[in-house]
Each structure stands twice: as structure tokens, then as C-alpha cells.
Design a protein around this motif. Sequence first.
Motif, mmCIF file in Angstrom:
data_model
loop_
_atom_site.group_PDB
_atom_site.id
_atom_site.type_symbol
_atom_site.label_atom_id
_atom_site.label_comp_id
_atom_site.label_asym_id
_atom_site.label_seq_id
_atom_site.Cartn_x
_atom_site.Cartn_y
_atom_site.Cartn_z
ATOM 1 N N MET A 104 31.367 34.094 72.589
ATOM 2 C CA MET A 104 31.871 32.919 71.898
ATOM 3 C C MET A 104 32.462 31.941 72.892
ATOM 4 S SD MET A 104 34.245 32.793 68.475
ATOM 5 C CE MET A 104 35.821 33.014 69.286
ATOM 6 N N ILE A 105 32.425 30.664 72.542
ATOM 7 C CA ILE A 105 33.092 29.655 73.350
ATOM 8 C C ILE A 105 34.607 29.833 73.240
ATOM 9 C CG2 ILE A 105 31.235 27.973 73.129
ATOM 10 C CD1 ILE A 105 32.809 26.619 70.909
ATOM 11 N N GLU A 106 35.350 29.299 74.213
ATOM 12 C CA GLU A 106 36.798 29.232 74.076
ATOM 13 C C GLU A 106 37.138 28.123 73.092
ATOM 14 O OE1 GLU A 106 35.964 31.615 77.260
ATOM 15 O OE2 GLU A 106 35.693 29.461 77.560
ATOM 16 N N GLU A 107 37.922 28.459 72.078
ATOM 17 C CA GLU A 107 38.285 27.466 71.069
ATOM 18 C C GLU A 107 39.633 27.828 70.473
ATOM 19 O OE1 GLU A 107 38.148 28.454 67.605
ATOM 20 O OE2 GLU A 107 36.519 29.922 67.437
ATOM 21 N N VAL A 108 40.202 26.885 69.714
ATOM 22 C CA VAL A 108 41.485 27.098 69.057
ATOM 23 C C VAL A 108 41.319 26.849 67.569
ATOM 24 C CG1 VAL A 108 43.925 26.462 68.950
ATOM 25 C CG2 VAL A 108 42.697 26.310 71.119
ATOM 26 N N ARG A 109 41.858 27.748 66.752
ATOM 27 C CA ARG A 109 41.704 27.638 65.307
ATOM 28 C C ARG A 109 42.992 27.170 64.641
ATOM 29 N NH1 ARG A 109 37.330 32.363 63.598
ATOM 30 N NH2 ARG A 109 35.800 31.608 65.117
ATOM 31 N N VAL A 110 42.823 26.212 63.754
ATOM 32 C CA VAL A 110 43.887 25.761 62.862
ATOM 33 C C VAL A 110 43.533 26.321 61.489
ATOM 34 C CG1 VAL A 110 44.985 23.755 61.788
ATOM 35 C CG2 VAL A 110 44.332 23.688 64.203
ATOM 36 N N ARG A 111 44.377 27.206 60.961
ATOM 37 C CA ARG A 111 43.995 28.011 59.801
ATOM 38 C C ARG A 111 44.772 27.682 58.523
ATOM 39 N NH1 ARG A 111 39.335 29.514 60.165
ATOM 40 N NH2 ARG A 111 39.176 31.770 60.238
ATOM 41 N N CYS A 112 45.691 26.708 58.584
ATOM 42 C CA CYS A 112 46.541 26.447 57.419
ATOM 43 C C CYS A 112 45.843 25.625 56.344
ATOM 44 C CB CYS A 112 47.838 25.768 57.848
ATOM 45 S SG CYS A 112 47.622 24.149 58.612
ATOM 46 N N GLY A 113 44.761 24.933 56.676
ATOM 47 C CA GLY A 113 44.057 24.095 55.707
ATOM 48 C C GLY A 113 44.498 22.647 55.806
ATOM 49 N N SER A 114 43.564 21.728 55.558
ATOM 50 C CA SER A 114 43.809 20.300 55.789
ATOM 51 C C SER A 114 44.855 19.715 54.853
ATOM 52 C CB SER A 114 42.500 19.522 55.660
ATOM 53 O OG SER A 114 41.956 19.673 54.352
ATOM 54 N N ARG A 115 45.124 20.351 53.712
ATOM 55 C CA ARG A 115 46.108 19.832 52.769
ATOM 56 C C ARG A 115 47.505 20.409 52.972
ATOM 57 N NH1 ARG A 115 42.718 19.697 47.016
ATOM 58 N NH2 ARG A 115 41.045 18.310 47.762
ATOM 59 N N ILE A 144 37.962 22.866 68.798
ATOM 60 C CA ILE A 144 38.902 23.235 67.745
ATOM 61 C C ILE A 144 38.118 23.526 66.476
ATOM 62 C CG2 ILE A 144 40.784 22.421 66.249
ATOM 63 C CD1 ILE A 144 41.635 20.560 68.557
ATOM 64 N N LEU A 145 38.416 24.657 65.835
ATOM 65 C CA LEU A 145 37.898 24.943 64.496
ATOM 66 C C LEU A 145 39.042 24.698 63.521
ATOM 67 C CD1 LEU A 145 35.688 25.907 62.561
ATOM 68 C CD2 LEU A 145 36.529 28.244 62.905
ATOM 69 N N ASP A 146 38.902 23.647 62.724
ATOM 70 C CA ASP A 146 39.940 23.226 61.785
ATOM 71 C C ASP A 146 39.462 23.591 60.380
ATOM 72 O OD1 ASP A 146 41.990 22.009 60.423
ATOM 73 O OD2 ASP A 146 41.476 19.956 61.034
ATOM 74 N N GLN A 147 39.728 24.827 59.994
ATOM 75 C CA GLN A 147 39.226 25.349 58.720
ATOM 76 C C GLN A 147 40.211 26.379 58.172
ATOM 77 O OE1 GLN A 147 35.792 28.150 58.583
ATOM 78 N NE2 GLN A 147 34.758 26.506 57.468
ATOM 79 N N LYS A 148 40.539 26.261 56.903
ATOM 80 C CA LYS A 148 41.493 27.187 56.291
ATOM 81 C C LYS A 148 41.016 28.617 56.456
ATOM 82 C CE LYS A 148 44.210 27.805 52.060
ATOM 83 N NZ LYS A 148 44.440 27.305 50.678
ATOM 84 N N GLY A 149 41.929 29.493 56.900
ATOM 85 C CA GLY A 149 41.576 30.873 57.182
ATOM 86 C C GLY A 149 41.830 31.799 56.018
#
Length: 318
Positions: A145-156, A175-180
Motif C-alpha cells: 500500500m502507499i503511505e497515506e493518512v486516514r481521516v475516519r470521523c466523517g465529513s459531517r 489522504i483517505l477522507d472517509q468515515k471509518g
Amino acid sequence: MVTLGTASAAPGEIDTGRLEVGESRDGSPVGLPVAVVNGSQDGKTLYMQAASDGDELNGVGVIQRVVPQLDPSELSGVILICGIVNYHAFQIAEHRNPIDDTKMNRAYPGDASGTSSERIAAATHDAAVSADLVVDLHQGSTSQMIEEVRVRCGSRHRLHEECLELAKVFDCGYILDQKGPDGQLARAAPDEGVPTIDPELGGCVGWDEESIRAGVDGVFNVLRYYDFLPGGYTPSPQARATGFEQYGSPVGGLVNFHPNLGDRVSRGDTLFEVTDVFGERKAEIAADSAGVFWRSRRLPQVATGEYVCSIGTNIDTY
């Protein structure tokens, strides 16, 4: 004096110790390795942890390299660290806690009177939400996998922008900006008002020096940007994906990938083909959407329906 488990440090000091989370099967105490780095000046508090999944070792490598470089006399604020979260899985190099067959990063915020994983989650969650910022170091397990950072709280979520800013500051380039899923620390800690990110530092068996270097750089980016260390930091523009498509194989056989990790792909581009052992093609799989070739399985052999790769989609520059 700042304390985490048995680690206790006055301003200008570093101390290490153990955070007790239960007992092993012989009745001896189980303690997670923890550290407190207490700066000589007042400032924010950062909590970091690694090896929430027991075979994800790049984060442990990051902490192993970061801590010896920290001089509390130059530091403002406090850094709290748990070097190995999933203690039982780490001992046997497995992903899930073997005591209760649980994926630790689905157990947050935990339960101090619950199962082994719930108790560990509760103890580390308490440490995390005592801080101002949280960095939960992961990797893509043993996949590539590529090096990336996840934002998991959700856009709202009310802390979405703060989490996204922290992800950009870590500065892996993606950056993966997607609710986890429920139970992730990067979901639970923002609910308590603490911006949290989930850096995924590549993927490998054992650890990978290039991914570890990216993680070390990311931690120091955070320390400078948020004024733990002097100098400041300006993050670079990064590719952000808000969608994530996973592809499995419709047949069994051997996989040959067409793009490399990090390559841009267009809708209809071939992602991989599957052949039999004699090289005869059995299937060819194309991308359903445009995006970035984000993650792929490590071993070439697949069974019908088995995971093969993922594409980050809905790409913009942040």
C-alpha cells in the motif's frame, strides 16, 4: 508531573513504564510499554500509539526512532506514547488479539471491565482523550500500500476540519477522507473532542524502512506545526480521496497487476489479469472509476472472490 501508567515525568524529563491492562493466563500482570516526554515549556499534549494490530510493525519502528531524538529541554508540551497496543497479538505477530479473537481497532472506546481487547481499548482511549491531538500509527497489514493518512470521523463530524488539517500536516502525500467503521480510535476520540488521524504507513511483512522514515517525518511535521518544537512547518498539497473501491477476483489463479502503487488510473483501465499456472488468461478486471491505485495483495495466488486491490476515488488536491 505527568503520568501514564507507571511512567511519570516532571517538566524537562522523559520516563518509560507500563500501563497495566489485565493479567495473562498464569496470573502475571500484562502491561503495555508507555512513555511520557514532558517538555520544559507549557504547550499542547500529543498522544501516539502503535501496533493496535499486532502485525503492523512500521508504527513501532517510528516510535523506536522518534523517542531517542526527543529532547524535553527543547519541547513545549507533553507527548504520551503507547508503543505496543495489541500486546498479545504482537507477541505472536498476528493481526488480532488471540485471547478474544478481536481486531483491536474495532473495540474503541472499550470497557474497563470487559474482554481483553475492550480493557486495552479502554485504557488507551483514556490516555488518548486526555490529549489535544492523537496519532494512531497503522499500516495496510501485510498488503502492499502507499503511505497515506486516514481521516475516519466523517465529513459531517464537528471535528472533521481539525482532523483533516492534522492529516495534511502529517504529510504523506495521500489522504483517505472517509468515515471509518465503528470501534476505531480515529472514530471514537473525535467524539470526545480530540482531533485524531490514522496514518497507514505502507504495508509489509515485518517493517519497511522507507515507510518508517515517512512516519518519522510525519511525527516531526506534527510536532513543529503545533509548536511542540520550534521551526514551524508548512504542509505540501496532497491528493485526497473520499471514495475507496475494492476489487476481488472472479476466478482463481495467479494475478498480474498493470498499474503500480500510486499510479493514476482511468475508468476502464485494466487493473489486473488472472491466468492459470500455464499463463493462459482467465479474466481481466478493469477500473469502475478513475482514481489512484492505492493497495494490492502481496501474494499472486487468489481464489474466487478473494481480495485483490483497491482504488482511491473522487480525488482532489487538498
